[in-house]
Design a protein around this motif. Structure first.
Motif, PDB file in Angstrom:
ATOM      1  N   MET A 255     -75.058  -8.492  21.311  1.00 55.00           N
ATOM      2  CA  MET A 255     -75.683  -9.255  22.993  1.00 55.00           C
ATOM      3  C   MET A 255     -75.761 -11.053  22.859  1.00 55.00           C
ATOM      4  SD  MET A 255     -77.715  -8.056  25.150  1.00 55.00           S
ATOM      5  CE  MET A 255     -79.190  -8.444  26.367  1.00 55.00           C
ATOM      6  N   LEU A 256     -76.420 -11.629  21.737  1.00 58.50           N
ATOM      7  CA  LEU A 256     -76.639 -12.915  21.852  1.00 58.50           C
ATOM      8  C   LEU A 256     -74.943 -13.445  22.511  1.00 58.50           C
ATOM      9  CD1 LEU A 256     -77.783 -15.582  22.097  1.00 58.50           C
ATOM     10  CD2 LEU A 256     -77.691 -15.114  19.933  1.00 58.50           C
ATOM     11  N   ALA A 257     -73.481 -12.967  21.917  1.00 54.82           N
ATOM     12  CA  ALA A 257     -72.138 -13.696  21.694  1.00 54.82           C
ATOM     13  C   ALA A 257     -72.365 -13.913  23.155  1.00 54.82           C
ATOM     14  CB  ALA A 257     -71.714 -12.732  20.748  1.00 54.82           C
ATOM     15  N   ARG A 258     -72.510 -12.263  23.807  1.00 54.66           N
ATOM     16  CA  ARG A 258     -71.379 -11.959  24.727  1.00 54.66           C
ATOM     17  C   ARG A 258     -72.665 -12.985  26.559  1.00 54.66           C
ATOM     18  NH1 ARG A 258     -73.225  -6.917  28.589  1.00 54.66           N
ATOM     19  NH2 ARG A 258     -73.694  -6.197  27.201  1.00 54.66           N
TER      20      ARG A 258
ATOM     21  N   ARG B 200     -73.034 -16.224  25.780  1.00 52.80           N
ATOM     22  CA  ARG B 200     -72.548 -17.115  25.346  1.00 52.80           C
ATOM     23  C   ARG B 200     -71.083 -17.420  25.932  1.00 52.80           C
ATOM     24  NH1 ARG B 200     -73.272 -17.803  20.037  1.00 52.80           N
ATOM     25  NH2 ARG B 200     -71.805 -16.234  19.582  1.00 52.80           N
ATOM     26  N   THR B 201     -70.877 -16.494  25.775  1.00 54.20           N
ATOM     27  CA  THR B 201     -68.893 -16.478  26.581  1.00 54.20           C
ATOM     28  C   THR B 201     -69.241 -16.595  27.620  1.00 54.20           C
ATOM     29  OG1 THR B 201     -68.556 -15.099  24.621  1.00 54.20           O
ATOM     30  CG2 THR B 201     -67.150 -14.866  26.424  1.00 54.20           C
ATOM     31  N   GLN B 202     -70.077 -15.286  28.717  1.00 53.67           N
ATOM     32  CA  GLN B 202     -71.143 -15.462  29.795  1.00 53.67           C
ATOM     33  C   GLN B 202     -71.299 -16.852  30.949  1.00 53.67           C
ATOM     34  OE1 GLN B 202     -73.688 -12.637  30.352  1.00 53.67           O
ATOM     35  NE2 GLN B 202     -72.176 -11.022  30.770  1.00 53.67           N
ATOM     36  N   LEU B 203     -71.481 -17.733  29.367  1.00 52.53           N
ATOM     37  CA  LEU B 203     -72.159 -19.253  29.856  1.00 52.53           C
ATOM     38  C   LEU B 203     -71.265 -19.929  30.189  1.00 52.53           C
ATOM     39  CD1 LEU B 203     -75.335 -19.275  28.557  1.00 52.53           C
ATOM     40  CD2 LEU B 203     -74.941 -19.707  30.854  1.00 52.53           C
ATOM     41  N   TYR B 204     -70.140 -20.047  28.723  1.00 50.88           N
ATOM     42  CA  TYR B 204     -69.037 -20.440  28.745  1.00 50.88           C
ATOM     43  C   TYR B 204     -68.352 -20.456  29.791  1.00 50.88           C
ATOM     44  CZ  TYR B 204     -64.726 -22.593  26.967  1.00 50.88           C
ATOM     45  OH  TYR B 204     -62.949 -22.813  26.777  1.00 50.88           O
ATOM     46  N   VAL B 205     -67.916 -19.267  29.997  1.00 51.44           N
ATOM     47  CA  VAL B 205     -66.674 -18.941  31.338  1.00 51.44           C
ATOM     48  C   VAL B 205     -67.402 -19.745  32.698  1.00 51.44           C
ATOM     49  CG1 VAL B 205     -66.216 -16.949  33.134  1.00 51.44           C
ATOM     50  CG2 VAL B 205     -65.858 -16.742  30.369  1.00 51.44           C
ATOM     51  N   ALA B 206     -68.965 -19.780  32.561  1.00 51.50           N
ATOM     52  CA  ALA B 206     -69.321 -20.019  34.673  1.00 51.50           C
ATOM     53  C   ALA B 206     -69.437 -21.730  33.447  1.00 51.50           C
ATOM     54  CB  ALA B 206     -71.358 -19.903  33.884  1.00 51.50           C
ATOM     55  N   ARG B 207     -69.878 -22.288  32.961  1.00 49.03           N
ATOM     56  CA  ARG B 207     -69.177 -23.764  32.972  1.00 49.03           C
ATOM     57  C   ARG B 207     -67.609 -24.291  33.444  1.00 49.03           C
ATOM     58  NH1 ARG B 207     -67.658 -26.939  29.545  1.00 49.03           N
ATOM     59  NH2 ARG B 207     -67.273 -26.237  27.217  1.00 49.03           N
TER      60      ARG B 207
ATOM     61  N   GLU C 129     -59.092 -10.984  30.821  1.00 43.66           N
ATOM     62  CA  GLU C 129     -59.554 -10.367  31.599  1.00 43.66           C
ATOM     63  C   GLU C 129     -60.194 -10.642  32.599  1.00 43.66           C
ATOM     64  OE1 GLU C 129     -57.075  -9.086  32.336  1.00 43.66           O
ATOM     65  OE2 GLU C 129     -55.854  -8.998  31.226  1.00 43.66           O
ATOM     66  N   ASP C 130     -61.668 -10.886  32.005  1.00 42.12           N
ATOM     67  CA  ASP C 130     -63.118 -11.794  32.852  1.00 42.12           C
ATOM     68  C   ASP C 130     -62.563 -12.657  32.687  1.00 42.12           C
ATOM     69  OD1 ASP C 130     -64.248  -9.164  31.282  1.00 42.12           O
ATOM     70  OD2 ASP C 130     -65.332 -10.903  29.771  1.00 42.12           O
ATOM     71  N   ASP C 131     -61.635 -13.490  32.576  1.00 38.97           N
ATOM     72  CA  ASP C 131     -61.198 -15.636  33.365  1.00 38.97           C
ATOM     73  C   ASP C 131     -60.867 -15.298  34.631  1.00 38.97           C
ATOM     74  OD1 ASP C 131     -62.491 -16.642  30.953  1.00 38.97           O
ATOM     75  OD2 ASP C 131     -60.118 -16.875  29.971  1.00 38.97           O
ATOM     76  N   ALA C 132     -60.006 -14.204  34.670  1.00 36.69           N
ATOM     77  CA  ALA C 132     -59.272 -14.218  36.108  1.00 36.69           C
ATOM     78  C   ALA C 132     -60.147 -14.025  36.754  1.00 36.69           C
ATOM     79  CB  ALA C 132     -59.045 -12.589  35.870  1.00 36.69           C
TER      80      ALA C 132
END
Length: 155
Positions: free
Chosen positions: A1-4, A6-13, A150-153
């Protein structure tokens, strides 16, 4: 959960960084581009920076668009689906084609054709006609291995 998270915050930044570089500085930054906070883009002539979709710019990369000695401001183009290794230097006026891998520490002094691996100082083409996925990832990737991109698209 924490990794997800962190990934969402990275993609948003990364999305905020792309928007900042496009709107405030006038750079042409493609969709899904990832730029390290420790990369150095040329703010002397920011409208000359052009980076294609799904390219990654790693720490210590320098992308130049001006030559102080020659008193030139020129455009520098980086293609789509490229990987620029740590510490690479892209000199002003250079065009790097799509699906290229620029090795760490490479000094790119001339245009690089699409689908090439370049290394050295000055940069020399080591391999041609390579196949890459997003972000210049090489190899025989299976469809399920590409799913992480795919999330990056959407960003």
């Amino acid at each position: 959960m924490l990794a997800r998270i962190r990934t969402q915050l990275y993609v948003a930044r990364q999305g905020i960084t792309r928007a900042w570089l496009r709107r405030v500085w006038g750079m042409t930054i493609g969709e899904g581009v990832r730029i390290s906070r420790k990369a150095h883009l040329d703010y002397t002539h920011p409208k000359g920076v052009h980076i294609g979709d799904y390219t990654i710019v790693t720490p210590g990369v320098h992308i130049f668009t001006h030559d102080f000695v020659k008193r030139q401001h020129v455009s520098t183009y980086i293609g789509s689906n490229c990987f620029l290794g740590a510490g690479a230097i892209i000199l002003p006026g250079v065009t790097v084609g799509d699906h290229c891998v620029i090795a760490a520490g490479t000094v790119v002094t001339q245009d690089v054709p699409a689908r090439s691996v370049v290394a050295g100082n000055p940069g020399k083409i080591l391999k041609s006609n390579i196949k890459t996925a997003r972000y210049g990832i090489m190899g025989n990737l299976q469809p399920h291995e590409l799913a992480v991109f795919e999330d990056d698209a959407e960003s």
